[in-house]
Design an enzyme around this catalytic site. Structure first.
Site, PDB file in Angstrom:
ATOM      1  N   SER A 180     -10.268   0.510  13.948  1.00 25.77           N
ATOM      2  CA  SER A 180      -8.871   0.344  13.550  1.00 25.77           C
ATOM      3  C   SER A 180      -8.398  -1.085  13.755  1.00 25.77           C
ATOM      4  O   SER A 180      -8.709  -1.729  14.763  1.00 25.77           O
ATOM      5  CB  SER A 180      -7.982   1.279  14.362  1.00 25.77           C
ATOM      6  OG  SER A 180      -6.614   0.993  14.135  1.00 25.77           O
ATOM      7  N   GLU A 182      -1.180   1.380   1.784  1.00 27.07           N
ATOM      8  CA  GLU A 182      -0.264   1.518   2.914  1.00 27.07           C
ATOM      9  C   GLU A 182       0.782   0.411   2.841  1.00 27.07           C
ATOM     10  O   GLU A 182       0.597  -0.684   3.387  1.00 27.07           O
ATOM     11  CB  GLU A 182      -1.020   1.432   4.242  1.00 27.07           C
ATOM     12  CG  GLU A 182      -1.983   2.594   4.467  1.00 27.07           C
ATOM     13  CD  GLU A 182      -2.600   2.579   5.859  1.00 27.07           C
ATOM     14  OE1 GLU A 182      -2.272   1.659   6.652  1.00 27.07           O
ATOM     15  OE2 GLU A 182      -3.405   3.461   6.168  1.00 27.07           O
TER      16      GLU A 182
END
Length: 483
Positions: free
Chosen positions: A397, A454
């Site tokens: 991440s 996103e």
């Protein structure tokens, strides 16, 4: 011998006898028994002798030499003679072609001796020579040049690492190469090199043909494969003083290549405008070492369990109620200034809902997503596959870098694509790069980033890199590929 020929021969012999007799008559006294010829008889005899001499001169001489026999044979056997001539011509032609082929083959035989590289011409620039092993420069049948040697001669500035190196001229033109890559960067544009480059601490081997096209006219290249000699000389031009010559500026060009990815360079002409005073935050937006903010973290490049930034600071900008959030210091200061400017432009409903996440936090978050999908009836494999479309496995991440944030507005109930319809998103689209932030997962780059769109997720990379990505419409992976 034919009868006619025999008769002629006898006549000739008789005439010769007569001439002998005439000569003897002049010297010898005629005997009393001999009766001399009268004048008329002598005249007739002389006429006869003259006629015989004329006939003898008209006779064809019979040549019995080998040459004469050969020509008489060819006349009697014309077809055979023609065939022989044709065969002779064919043999000569084949022999000639064979000789030519052999000579060419000998000339084409590759010279595998070591290379002699000569820098300079000894007249305008200092001359130096070094020897390079054949196997070092000839790779996969393609001739290479060691860029480190060339840079030393041409006064190019060398920067980079053991596997990625940049050669810059004094006009800020540059070439960049990465180890084992078949591409090179010329002034920000990616082009095909033609062969994989070899970059290490000691050498940077680049295809010779590529280099001759990229450098342009500043350097003159001469290659002699018969002797394996390479000459590289700096071109010069005359100054106002005719006796003084200066080297031509070295510029690198993409004109001779098909550009794979083109990128605009940030120049001093690009002006950043802010609604508030930016001076206190310039050092944060333009960090001293911007490369440390270009850390890649994705599915293919995990950070690992042990990675954690050492300069995390607590965010003082507007965040989700009741939660402490952290970013690396430069990113935090740039974010603070960006959100102040956003508010100065009339946007007050935006806040940060997520920032730095530790590896342990990622493990907990990942397990929650997977468990939720498994509760819906999916297998673990199916649940993990579904979770990967919007989340990252622990260690992969971007939030673990301490350089990215997620935005929400007060009108949103959950983190979703509705953020795209907000005033904040429109403002960030035009201004985020001025503060060093980029939209990390654009809608048109899903195939490159590996994550769905996103609109809420922004990443700090520094103002220079962010501006280059903004001007070139690059996502982070594309920018790193070029840089």
């Amino acid at each position: 011998m034919k009868k006619k020929d025999k008769d002629i021969k006898n006549d000739i012999e008789n005439i010769e006898d007569v001439e002998t007799v005439e000569e003897q008559n002049e010297e010898v006294t005629v005997s009393e028994e001999e009766v001399p010829l009268n004048d008329e008889e002598l005249l007739m005899l002389k006429r006869s002798v003259r006629e015989d001499r004329k006939k003898r001169r008209r006779l064809t001489h019979y040549d019995n030499s080998d040459k004469a026999k050969f020509w008489r044979f060819t006349k009697r056997n014309k077809i055979f003679s023609v065939i022989c001539v044709l065969l002779a011509v064919l043999i000569i032609a084949l022999s000639t072609l064979g000789t030519v082929f052999l000579v060419r083959k000998i000339r084409a035989r590759e010279n595998k001796s070591d290379f002699t590289i000569i820098f300079g011409d000894g007249k305008y620039t200092e001359k130096s020579t070094y020897t390079a092993k054949y196997e070092d420069l000839m790779r996969d049948g393609i001739l290479h040049i060691d860029m480190y040697k060339l840079a030393e001669y041409a006064d190019l500035t060398v920067t980079g690492t053991k596997t990625s190196v940049k050669f810059t001229s004094n006009k800020d033109n540059y070439l960049r190469f990465e180890n084992a890559s078949t591409e090179a960067i010329i002034n920000g544009s990616s082009v095909e090199v033609g062969s994989a480059t070899v970059v290490n601490a000691e050498n940077c081997y680049v295809p010779y043909d590529f280099l001759t096209k990229a450098v342009g006219d500043a350097l003159k290249f001469t290659l002699d494969r018969d002797t394996n000699t390479i000459k590289i000389a700096r071109r010069v031009h005359a100054t106002d003083d005719d006796d003084v010559f200066e080297p031509v500026e070295i510029l690198f060009y993409t004109d001779n290549f098909t550009v794979i990815v083109a990128m605009h360079q940030v120049t001093d002409e690009y002006k950043y405008e802010y609604p508030l005073t930016a001076k206190p935050y310039i050092s944060a937006m333009d960090p001293e070492d911007p490369s440390e903010y270009l850390l890649l973290a994705n599915k293919q490049t995990p950070l690992g369990e042990a990675y954690a930034p050492t300069d995390l600071v607590k965010l003082t900008c507007k965040t989700a109620t009741g939660r402490e959030m952290f970013l690396r210091k430069d990113a935090a200061d740039a974010l603070y200034f960006m959100m102040m400017c956003m508010q100065a432009d009339g946007i007050n409903d935006t806040y940060v809902t997520s920032a730095y996440r530790s590896y342990a936090y990622q493990v907990d978050l990942w397990n929650r997503y997977v468990d939720q999908h498994m509760s819906e009836g999916m297998t673990r494999e199916q649940a993990e596959e579904m979770a990967l479309t919007y989340s990252a496995r622990p260690g992969t991440s971007e939030h673990q870098t301490g350089l990215c944030i997620d935005f929400m507005t007060t009108s949103m109930t959950e983190l979703d694509e509705s953020f795209e319809n907000s005033q904040a998103f429109a403002w960030l689209k035009d201004n985020a790069h001025k503060y060093g932030f980029v939209l990390r997962y654009p809608a048109d780059k899903v195939g490159t980033t590996g994550y769905k769109y996103e609109p809420w997720h922004y990443r700090f990379v520094g103002r220079e890199a962010a501006t280059e990505m903004y001007l070139s419409n690059f996502c982070f992976e594309e920018y790193l590929k070029v840089n």
